[in-house]
Write a protein that holds these residues in place. Sequence first.
Motif, PDB file in Angstrom:
ATOM      1  N   GLU A 215     -14.026  -0.529  -4.752  1.00  0.00           N
ATOM      2  CA  GLU A 215     -13.624  -0.703  -3.349  1.00  0.00           C
ATOM      3  C   GLU A 215     -12.173  -1.170  -3.264  1.00  0.00           C
ATOM      4  N   GLN A 216     -11.799  -2.097  -4.127  1.00  0.00           N
ATOM      5  CA  GLN A 216     -10.408  -2.555  -4.145  1.00  0.00           C
ATOM      6  C   GLN A 216      -9.466  -1.417  -4.508  1.00  0.00           C
ATOM      7  N   MET A 217      -9.877  -0.585  -5.458  1.00  0.00           N
ATOM      8  CA  MET A 217      -9.039   0.548  -5.853  1.00  0.00           C
ATOM      9  C   MET A 217      -8.910   1.564  -4.717  1.00  0.00           C
ATOM     10  N   GLN A 218      -9.966   1.755  -3.941  1.00  0.00           N
ATOM     11  CA  GLN A 218      -9.894   2.656  -2.792  1.00  0.00           C
ATOM     12  C   GLN A 218      -8.899   2.130  -1.764  1.00  0.00           C
ATOM     13  N   LYS A 219      -8.894   0.817  -1.552  1.00  0.00           N
ATOM     14  CA  LYS A 219      -7.918   0.220  -0.640  1.00  0.00           C
ATOM     15  C   LYS A 219      -6.504   0.478  -1.157  1.00  0.00           C
ATOM     16  N   PHE A 220      -6.328   0.315  -2.457  1.00  0.00           N
ATOM     17  CA  PHE A 220      -5.022   0.571  -3.059  1.00  0.00           C
ATOM     18  C   PHE A 220      -4.620   2.026  -2.841  1.00  0.00           C
ATOM     19  N   ALA A 221      -5.573   2.925  -3.016  1.00  0.00           N
ATOM     20  CA  ALA A 221      -5.289   4.356  -2.839  1.00  0.00           C
ATOM     21  C   ALA A 221      -4.935   4.676  -1.390  1.00  0.00           C
ATOM     22  N   ARG A 222      -5.416   3.873  -0.437  1.00  0.00           N
ATOM     23  CA  ARG A 222      -5.082   4.078   0.975  1.00  0.00           C
ATOM     24  C   ARG A 222      -3.738   3.463   1.325  1.00  0.00           C
ATOM     25  N   GLY A 223      -3.041   2.976   0.324  1.00  0.00           N
ATOM     26  CA  GLY A 223      -1.717   2.449   0.573  1.00  0.00           C
ATOM     27  C   GLY A 223      -1.627   0.939   0.624  1.00  0.00           C
ATOM     28  N   VAL A 224      -2.732   0.242   0.406  1.00  0.00           N
ATOM     29  CA  VAL A 224      -2.688  -1.214   0.386  1.00  0.00           C
ATOM     30  C   VAL A 224      -2.224  -1.613  -1.012  1.00  0.00           C
ATOM     31  N   SER A 225      -0.931  -1.784  -1.135  1.00  0.00           N
ATOM     32  CA  SER A 225      -0.399  -2.083  -2.458  1.00  0.00           C
ATOM     33  C   SER A 225       0.397  -3.374  -2.513  1.00  0.00           C
ATOM     34  N   GLY A 226       0.752  -3.924  -1.372  1.00  0.00           N
ATOM     35  CA  GLY A 226       1.508  -5.166  -1.357  1.00  0.00           C
ATOM     36  C   GLY A 226       0.639  -6.327  -0.943  1.00  0.00           C
ATOM     37  N   VAL A 227       1.097  -7.494  -1.291  1.00  0.00           N
ATOM     38  CA  VAL A 227       0.408  -8.707  -0.895  1.00  0.00           C
ATOM     39  C   VAL A 227       1.433  -9.578  -0.213  1.00  0.00           C
ATOM     40  N   PRO A 228       1.209  -9.959   1.007  1.00  0.00           N
ATOM     41  CA  PRO A 228       0.072  -9.601   1.854  1.00  0.00           C
ATOM     42  C   PRO A 228       0.217  -8.186   2.413  1.00  0.00           C
ATOM     43  N   TYR A 229      -0.849  -7.691   3.010  1.00  0.00           N
ATOM     44  CA  TYR A 229      -0.849  -6.368   3.625  1.00  0.00           C
ATOM     45  C   TYR A 229      -1.428  -6.514   5.024  1.00  0.00           C
ATOM     46  N   PHE A 230      -0.726  -5.986   6.013  1.00  0.00           N
ATOM     47  CA  PHE A 230      -1.142  -6.140   7.404  1.00  0.00           C
ATOM     48  C   PHE A 230      -1.382  -4.777   8.034  1.00  0.00           C
ATOM     49  N   ILE A 231      -2.451  -4.663   8.795  1.00  0.00           N
ATOM     50  CA  ILE A 231      -2.702  -3.491   9.625  1.00  0.00           C
ATOM     51  C   ILE A 231      -2.846  -3.997  11.047  1.00  0.00           C
ATOM     52  N   LEU A 232      -1.907  -3.621  11.897  1.00  0.00           N
ATOM     53  CA  LEU A 232      -1.951  -3.996  13.312  1.00  0.00           C
ATOM     54  C   LEU A 232      -2.372  -2.763  14.086  1.00  0.00           C
ATOM     55  N   SER A 233      -3.295  -2.934  15.032  1.00  0.00           N
ATOM     56  CA  SER A 233      -3.828  -1.783  15.744  1.00  0.00           C
ATOM     57  C   SER A 233      -4.090  -2.123  17.200  1.00  0.00           C
ATOM     58  N   ASP A 234      -3.910  -1.120  18.045  1.00  0.00           N
ATOM     59  CA  ASP A 234      -4.284  -1.256  19.449  1.00  0.00           C
ATOM     60  C   ASP A 234      -5.564  -0.472  19.731  1.00  0.00           C
ATOM     61  N   GLY A 235      -6.236  -0.030  18.702  1.00  0.00           N
ATOM     62  CA  GLY A 235      -7.448   0.764  18.840  1.00  0.00           C
ATOM     63  C   GLY A 235      -7.180   2.257  18.766  1.00  0.00           C
ATOM     64  N   LYS A 236      -5.936   2.647  18.980  1.00  0.00           N
ATOM     65  CA  LYS A 236      -5.555   4.057  18.919  1.00  0.00           C
ATOM     66  C   LYS A 236      -4.540   4.312  17.816  1.00  0.00           C
ATOM     67  N   ARG A 237      -3.619   3.386  17.681  1.00  0.00           N
ATOM     68  CA  ARG A 237      -2.553   3.523  16.689  1.00  0.00           C
ATOM     69  C   ARG A 237      -2.621   2.359  15.704  1.00  0.00           C
ATOM     70  N   ARG A 238      -2.116   2.616  14.506  1.00  0.00           N
ATOM     71  CA  ARG A 238      -2.048   1.571  13.493  1.00  0.00           C
ATOM     72  C   ARG A 238      -0.627   1.476  12.967  1.00  0.00           C
ATOM     73  N   ILE A 239      -0.205   0.262  12.759  1.00  0.00           N
ATOM     74  CA  ILE A 239       1.066   0.006  12.089  1.00  0.00           C
ATOM     75  C   ILE A 239       0.732  -0.803  10.840  1.00  0.00           C
ATOM     76  N   ARG A 240       1.184  -0.288   9.706  1.00  0.00           N
ATOM     77  CA  ARG A 240       0.903  -0.930   8.420  1.00  0.00           C
ATOM     78  C   ARG A 240       2.182  -1.561   7.890  1.00  0.00           C
ATOM     79  N   MET A 241       2.034  -2.767   7.367  1.00  0.00           N
ATOM     80  CA  MET A 241       3.171  -3.461   6.762  1.00  0.00           C
ATOM     81  C   MET A 241       2.727  -4.048   5.433  1.00  0.00           C
ATOM     82  N   SER A 242       3.462  -3.713   4.397  1.00  0.00           N
ATOM     83  CA  SER A 242       3.136  -4.170   3.060  1.00  0.00           C
ATOM     84  C   SER A 242       4.149  -5.205   2.598  1.00  0.00           C
ATOM     85  N   GLY A 243       3.661  -6.283   2.017  1.00  0.00           N
ATOM     86  CA  GLY A 243       4.541  -7.322   1.509  1.00  0.00           C
ATOM     87  C   GLY A 243       4.972  -8.279   2.605  1.00  0.00           C
TER      88      GLY A 243
END
Length: 146
Positions: A98-126
């Motif tokens: 499961e952790q590797m799947q998250k990594f494959a989805r682009g979660v590669s930095g720590v911390p990792y943030f996904i901000l969403s309004d329910g329609k759009r997502r903004i991802r920030m790594s590190g």
Amino acid sequence: MIERLSGIMKTLDVEYNMDGNTGPTLDGHRIATYAERVEGIDKQNAFMEEIFKSYFTKAEAPCDVKVLRSAAKNAGLDMEAVENVLATPTAELGEIDEQMQKFARGVSGVPYFILSDGKRRIRMSGAQPPEQFLDALEQLGAIDDA
């Protein structure tokens, strides 16, 4: 960088040593995963601290089962359970997958943030400056332009 870090560590009476070999760390990850899942995050943190201490100060390989056992014992983990994890090659692999799947989805930095309004997502790594969060929240309409 290593020289600077070594100097900082020396002021704490810690001998910093980068001479160790990491090798394959899957068994250590499996024990850490077990520790968090069964014994709690504090025990996992204690285990990881022991691993880091042995690697960064004694150049002991975190792939060495003797090092893993010692770290688990010093962290207060249930040693019978740790031995079971080590003896069962598939133990805890579901969580690691499961952790590797998250990594494959682009979660590669720590911390990792996904901000969403329910329609759009903004991802920030590190680590990000506050302005980056403000910009993302403005884009999502969560706050008014400052």
